[in-house]
Design an enzyme around this catalytic site. Structure first.
Site, PDB file in Angstrom:
ATOM      1  N   LYS A   1       1.984  -3.874   6.744  1.00 11.08           N
ATOM      2  CA  LYS A   1       2.407  -3.890   5.326  1.00 11.08           C
ATOM      3  C   LYS A   1       3.916  -3.692   5.235  1.00 11.08           C
ATOM      4  O   LYS A   1       4.602  -4.365   4.474  1.00 11.08           O
ATOM      5  CB  LYS A   1       1.694  -2.776   4.544  1.00 11.08           C
ATOM      6  CG  LYS A   1       0.205  -2.997   4.363  1.00 11.08           C
ATOM      7  CD  LYS A   1      -0.077  -4.177   3.459  1.00 11.08           C
ATOM      8  CE  LYS A   1      -1.513  -4.576   3.435  1.00 11.08           C
ATOM      9  NZ  LYS A   1      -1.783  -5.871   2.842  1.00 11.08           N
TER      10      LYS A   1
ATOM     11  N   TYR B   1      -2.050  -0.886  10.773  1.00  5.46           N
ATOM     12  CA  TYR B   1      -2.262  -1.494   9.451  1.00  5.46           C
ATOM     13  C   TYR B   1      -1.030  -1.264   8.577  1.00  5.46           C
ATOM     14  O   TYR B   1      -0.478  -2.203   7.984  1.00  5.46           O
ATOM     15  CB  TYR B   1      -3.510  -0.885   8.794  1.00  5.46           C
ATOM     16  CG  TYR B   1      -3.609  -1.167   7.317  1.00  5.46           C
ATOM     17  CD1 TYR B   1      -3.928  -2.440   6.852  1.00  5.46           C
ATOM     18  CD2 TYR B   1      -3.373  -0.165   6.371  1.00  5.46           C
ATOM     19  CE1 TYR B   1      -3.998  -2.702   5.485  1.00  5.46           C
ATOM     20  CE2 TYR B   1      -3.452  -0.411   5.018  1.00  5.46           C
ATOM     21  CZ  TYR B   1      -3.760  -1.686   4.573  1.00  5.46           C
ATOM     22  OH  TYR B   1      -3.818  -1.949   3.223  1.00  5.46           O
TER      23      TYR B   1
ATOM     24  N   SER C   1       0.829  -1.206   0.000  1.00  9.77           N
ATOM     25  CA  SER C   1       0.000   0.000   0.000  1.00  9.77           C
ATOM     26  C   SER C   1       0.862   1.253   0.000  1.00  9.77           C
ATOM     27  O   SER C   1       1.975   1.251   0.552  1.00  9.77           O
ATOM     28  CB  SER C   1      -0.864  -0.018   1.270  1.00  9.77           C
ATOM     29  OG  SER C   1      -1.469   1.235   1.465  1.00  9.77           O
TER      30      SER C   1
ATOM     31  N   ASP D   1      -4.086  12.073   8.446  1.00  9.28           N
ATOM     32  CA  ASP D   1      -4.315  12.300   7.016  1.00  9.28           C
ATOM     33  C   ASP D   1      -3.159  13.065   6.371  1.00  9.28           C
ATOM     34  O   ASP D   1      -2.462  13.825   7.030  1.00  9.28           O
ATOM     35  CB  ASP D   1      -5.597  13.124   6.815  1.00  9.28           C
ATOM     36  CG  ASP D   1      -6.631  12.347   6.033  1.00  9.28           C
ATOM     37  OD1 ASP D   1      -6.295  11.287   5.490  1.00  9.28           O
ATOM     38  OD2 ASP D   1      -7.794  12.815   5.969  1.00  9.28           O
TER      39      ASP D   1
HETATM   40  P1  NAD Z   1     -10.814  -7.233   1.077  1.00  5.66           P
HETATM   41  O1  NAD Z   1     -11.039  -7.178   2.536  1.00  5.66           O
HETATM   42  O2  NAD Z   1     -11.969  -7.063   0.179  1.00  5.66           O
HETATM   43  O3  NAD Z   1     -10.067  -8.598   0.691  1.00  5.66           O
HETATM   44  C1  NAD Z   1      -9.181  -9.266   1.571  1.00  5.66           C
HETATM   45  C2  NAD Z   1      -9.602 -10.726   1.617  1.00  5.66           C
HETATM   46  O4  NAD Z   1      -8.721 -11.443   2.454  1.00  5.66           O
HETATM   47  C3  NAD Z   1     -11.010 -10.921   2.172  1.00  5.66           C
HETATM   48  O5  NAD Z   1     -11.732 -11.750   1.298  1.00  5.66           O
HETATM   49  C4  NAD Z   1     -10.786 -11.594   3.532  1.00  5.66           C
HETATM   50  O6  NAD Z   1     -11.851 -12.435   3.880  1.00  5.66           O
HETATM   51  C5  NAD Z   1      -9.475 -12.331   3.281  1.00  5.66           C
HETATM   52  N1  NAD Z   1      -8.671 -12.588   4.482  1.00  5.66           N
HETATM   53  C6  NAD Z   1      -8.277 -11.678   5.420  1.00  5.66           C
HETATM   54  N2  NAD Z   1      -7.502 -12.282   6.339  1.00  5.66           N
HETATM   55  C7  NAD Z   1      -7.382 -13.576   5.971  1.00  5.66           C
HETATM   56  C8  NAD Z   1      -6.690 -14.693   6.511  1.00  5.66           C
HETATM   57  N3  NAD Z   1      -5.955 -14.606   7.625  1.00  5.66           N
HETATM   58  N4  NAD Z   1      -6.775 -15.878   5.867  1.00  5.66           N
HETATM   59  C9  NAD Z   1      -7.504 -15.998   4.742  1.00  5.66           C
HETATM   60  N5  NAD Z   1      -8.181 -14.979   4.187  1.00  5.66           N
HETATM   61  C10 NAD Z   1      -8.115 -13.774   4.798  1.00  5.66           C
HETATM   62  O7  NAD Z   1      -9.674  -6.154   0.735  1.00  5.66           O
HETATM   63  P2  NAD Z   1      -9.177  -5.616  -0.667  1.00  5.66           P
HETATM   64  O8  NAD Z   1      -9.586  -4.193  -0.787  1.00  5.66           O
HETATM   65  O9  NAD Z   1      -9.505  -6.561  -1.754  1.00  5.66           O
HETATM   66  O10 NAD Z   1      -7.613  -5.607  -0.397  1.00  5.66           O
HETATM   67  C11 NAD Z   1      -6.808  -6.728  -0.740  1.00  5.66           C
HETATM   68  C12 NAD Z   1      -5.406  -6.486  -0.213  1.00  5.66           C
HETATM   69  O11 NAD Z   1      -4.915  -5.255  -0.739  1.00  5.66           O
HETATM   70  C13 NAD Z   1      -5.333  -6.356   1.300  1.00  5.66           C
HETATM   71  O12 NAD Z   1      -4.146  -6.973   1.751  1.00  5.66           O
HETATM   72  C14 NAD Z   1      -5.248  -4.852   1.527  1.00  5.66           C
HETATM   73  O13 NAD Z   1      -4.561  -4.523   2.701  1.00  5.66           O
HETATM   74  C15 NAD Z   1      -4.463  -4.413   0.295  1.00  5.66           C
HETATM   75  N6  NAD Z   1      -4.718  -3.005  -0.063  1.00  5.66           N
HETATM   76  C16 NAD Z   1      -6.006  -2.600  -0.319  1.00  5.66           C
HETATM   77  C17 NAD Z   1      -6.261  -1.265  -0.617  1.00  5.66           C
HETATM   78  C18 NAD Z   1      -7.669  -0.784  -0.873  1.00  5.66           C
HETATM   79  O14 NAD Z   1      -7.891   0.429  -0.849  1.00  5.66           O
HETATM   80  N7  NAD Z   1      -8.630  -1.651  -1.136  1.00  5.66           N
HETATM   81  C19 NAD Z   1      -5.198  -0.347  -0.684  1.00  5.66           C
HETATM   82  C20 NAD Z   1      -3.899  -0.799  -0.447  1.00  5.66           C
HETATM   83  C21 NAD Z   1      -3.666  -2.153  -0.147  1.00  5.66           C
HETATM   84  C1  UD1 Z   2      -6.643   5.603   3.724  1.00  5.79           C
HETATM   85  C2  UD1 Z   2      -5.668   5.263   4.843  1.00  5.79           C
HETATM   86  C3  UD1 Z   2      -4.500   4.469   4.240  1.00  5.79           C
HETATM   87  C4  UD1 Z   2      -5.010   3.229   3.489  1.00  5.79           C
HETATM   88  C5  UD1 Z   2      -6.045   3.645   2.434  1.00  5.79           C
HETATM   89  C6  UD1 Z   2      -6.680   2.455   1.742  1.00  5.79           C
HETATM   90  C7  UD1 Z   2      -5.834   6.962   6.596  1.00  5.79           C
HETATM   91  C8  UD1 Z   2      -5.181   8.148   7.221  1.00  5.79           C
HETATM   92  N1  UD1 Z   2      -5.204   6.477   5.491  1.00  5.79           N
HETATM   93  O1  UD1 Z   2      -5.957   6.360   2.780  1.00  5.79           O
HETATM   94  O2  UD1 Z   2      -3.624   4.076   5.274  1.00  5.79           O
HETATM   95  O3  UD1 Z   2      -3.940   2.572   2.847  1.00  5.79           O
HETATM   96  O4  UD1 Z   2      -7.092   4.411   3.083  1.00  5.79           O
HETATM   97  O5  UD1 Z   2      -7.401   1.674   2.653  1.00  5.79           O
HETATM   98  O6  UD1 Z   2      -6.829   6.451   7.073  1.00  5.79           O
HETATM   99  N2  UD1 Z   2     -12.137  11.573   3.220  1.00  5.79           N
HETATM  100  C9  UD1 Z   2     -13.152  12.419   3.619  1.00  5.79           C
HETATM  101  N3  UD1 Z   2     -14.213  11.893   4.288  1.00  5.79           N
HETATM  102  C10 UD1 Z   2     -14.302  10.553   4.593  1.00  5.79           C
HETATM  103  C11 UD1 Z   2     -13.258   9.698   4.189  1.00  5.79           C
HETATM  104  C12 UD1 Z   2     -12.193  10.246   3.522  1.00  5.79           C
HETATM  105  O7  UD1 Z   2     -13.106  13.618   3.363  1.00  5.79           O
HETATM  106  O8  UD1 Z   2     -15.294  10.153   5.239  1.00  5.79           O
HETATM  107  C13 UD1 Z   2     -11.011  12.139   2.457  1.00  5.79           C
HETATM  108  C14 UD1 Z   2      -9.662  11.956   3.130  1.00  5.79           C
HETATM  109  O9  UD1 Z   2      -9.379  13.023   3.986  1.00  5.79           O
HETATM  110  C15 UD1 Z   2      -8.735  11.894   1.906  1.00  5.79           C
HETATM  111  C16 UD1 Z   2      -9.605  11.253   0.810  1.00  5.79           C
HETATM  112  O10 UD1 Z   2     -10.950  11.436   1.231  1.00  5.79           O
HETATM  113  O11 UD1 Z   2      -8.385  13.194   1.478  1.00  5.79           O
HETATM  114  C17 UD1 Z   2      -9.344   9.769   0.627  1.00  5.79           C
HETATM  115  O12 UD1 Z   2      -9.491   9.115   1.889  1.00  5.79           O
HETATM  116  P1  UD1 Z   2      -9.486   7.508   2.010  1.00  5.79           P
HETATM  117  O13 UD1 Z   2     -10.407   6.928   1.013  1.00  5.79           O
HETATM  118  O14 UD1 Z   2      -9.691   7.164   3.444  1.00  5.79           O
HETATM  119  O15 UD1 Z   2      -8.014   7.093   1.527  1.00  5.79           O
HETATM  120  P2  UD1 Z   2      -6.571   7.591   2.042  1.00  5.79           P
HETATM  121  O16 UD1 Z   2      -6.678   8.722   2.972  1.00  5.79           O
HETATM  122  O17 UD1 Z   2      -5.708   7.789   0.849  1.00  5.79           O
END
Ligand code: NAD
Ligand code: UD1
Length: 346
Positions: A160, A156, A132, A304
């Site tokens: 990572k 979190y 991430s 943030d």
């Molecule tokens: P998600 O929660 O939809 O998917 C994660 C999946 O992993 C889920 O299906 C959950 O049931 C499964 N899981 C969690 N812990 C487990 C375990 N111990 N054993 C087996 N299964 C398990 O999340 P996502 O948005 O699809 O994200 C996928 C990955 O990408 C995650 O590692 C997340 O941290 C990373 N990531 C996501 C975002 C985002 O904004 N969505 C951003 C950066 C990184």
């Molecule tokens: C957040 C997490 C980051 C994580 C990412 C994906 C924080 C500080 N950062 O990032 O660690 O990897 O999500 O899961 O939590 N916003 C609003 N109102 C809301 C929600 C968000 O104004 O209710 C704004 C935030 O201030 C930001 C933007 O929307 O400017 C995006 O926010 P968000 O979707 O939470 O993502 P990140 O802040 O990039």
């Protein structure tokens, strides 16, 4: 045909990547505990491909090492050994991680250690890991390159970061063996254009895009915008939103790159390199959906950042990956999923 293990394949990004890998002629074995997802996601994936027989699912938790050993053993027994792993499984709610750090470290870090151990036991040493942008230290030096300084600001993010360090240590210790790529996602949003698969947060979401969609379907009355006094052109936070299907394609390219090149560790930013403010995102959503999103400004959220934008040139140079989908497609596809499935997978 190569078999790929996808951990967390029932989740948001995992389900889109399963579809992409099936279409690219891989056999997919999904492991998921369903802690934050539904097995119906894979049923929907099956509706989107004619390669249904190449997808199998084992429900279980990565922290259960005997379960993992059993899955690898069974696959070997069926002459279906795993060539590589795409590792999505993890908990991802930043706020929750601050209240339950032990649960996050246990699930994300211990789960990964088990996975790596069983991979080693089976001589499977190719892994693409979901990292991430949260691992980067807050910076004004934009866009952010892969070489930027790293620092976590919440549990979190710490999980990572430490997993990336573990992968790095493996690569340093056995440079002739491991093929590793950590993909650092910026802000994945949107959904598959069919509207059949998408983000399905089981609790109340905290990220901006699922919140906008919940306001759109009327589950939440008003969006809170965290601050209008940031040093950005309209005072609201700027982020690099990227379509989940572009992210899924990058996983295929990273996996293919690793499988075709000598062992190495290589990490990539996945973003569009374009910044969008909260107000711009709301405006685009309103424009494509014709739905009004009421909002109010509140205080800034703790931890943030002002502006976060990826330098994505490395993924282009090495993987020939370029995100193709626009912000309007992200909003349109995300809304198609949410409006067709207001309660997620039911
Ligand atoms: P998600 O929660 O939809 O998917 C994660 C999946 O992993 C889920 O299906 C959950 O049931 C499964 N899981 C969690 N812990 C487990 C375990 N111990 N054993 C087996 N299964 C398990 O999340 P996502 O948005 O699809 O994200 C996928 C990955 O990408 C995650 O590692 C997340 O941290 C990373 N990531 C996501 C975002 C985002 O904004 N969505 C951003 C950066 C990184
Ligand atoms: C957040 C997490 C980051 C994580 C990412 C994906 C924080 C500080 N950062 O990032 O660690 O990897 O999500 O899961 O939590 N916003 C609003 N109102 C809301 C929600 C968000 O104004 O209710 C704004 C935030 O201030 C930001 C933007 O929307 O400017 C995006 O926010 P968000 O979707 O939470 O993502 P990140 O802040 O990039």
């Amino acid at each position: 045909m190569k078999s790929i293990l996808v951990t967390g394949g029932c989740g948001f990004i995992g389900s889109h990547t399963c579809l992409e890998l099936l279409e690219r002629n891989f056999k997919i074995v999904v492991i998921d505990s369903l802690v934050n997802s539904s097995p119906l996601a894979l049923e929907r994936v099956k509706k989107l491909t004619n390669k249904v027989k190449n997808l199998s699912f084992y429900k279980g938790d990565l922290r259960d090492i005997n379960f993992l050993r059993e899955v690898f053993f069974r696959l070997k027994d069926e002459n279906n050994s795993i060539s590589g792993v795409v590792h999505f499984a993890g908990l991802k709610a930043v706020g929750e991680s601050c209240y339950e750090p032990l649960r996050y470290w246990d699930n994300n870090v211990n789960g990964t250690i088990n996975l790596i151990r069983v991979m080693e036991e089976n001589n499977c040493k190719t892994i693409v890991f979901s990292s991430s942008a949260t691992i980067y230290k807050v910076t004004n030096n934009l866009p952010i390159k892969e070489s930027a300084e790293i620092q976590s600001i919440n549990p979190y993010g710490s999980t990572k970061l430490v997993i990336e360090q573990l992968l790095n240590d493996l690569a340093i210790n056995s440079p002739q063996e491991w093929r590793i790529s950590s993909l650092r996602y910026f802000n994945p949003i949107g959904a598959h254009p069919s509207g059949l698969i998408g983000e399905n947060p089981l609790g109340k979401p905290t990220n901006i895009f699922p919140l906008i969609m919940q306001v759109g379907i009327g589950r939440i009355k008003k969006l809170q915008i965290f601050g209008n006094d940031w040093e950005t052109f309209d005072g609201t936070g700027v982020r690099d939103y990227i379509h989940v299907s572009d992210i899924a394609e990058a996983h295929f390219l990273a996996l293919e790159f690793l499988l075709e090149h000598k062992p190495q560790i290589i990490n990539f930013n996945l973003g569009t390199a374009k910044g969008t403010s909260v107000l711009e995102l709301i405006n685009m959503f309103q424009e494509v959906t014709k739905i009004k999103i009421p909002y109010e400004f509140t205080d800034r959220r703790k931890g943030d950042s002002c502006t976060v934008i990826a330098d994505n040139s490395k993924a282009f140079l090495d993987l020939n990956w370029k995100p193709k989908r626009s912000l309007s497609e992200m909003c349109c596809d995300g809304w198609r999923w949410q409006s067709n499935n207001p309660s997620g997978y039911l």
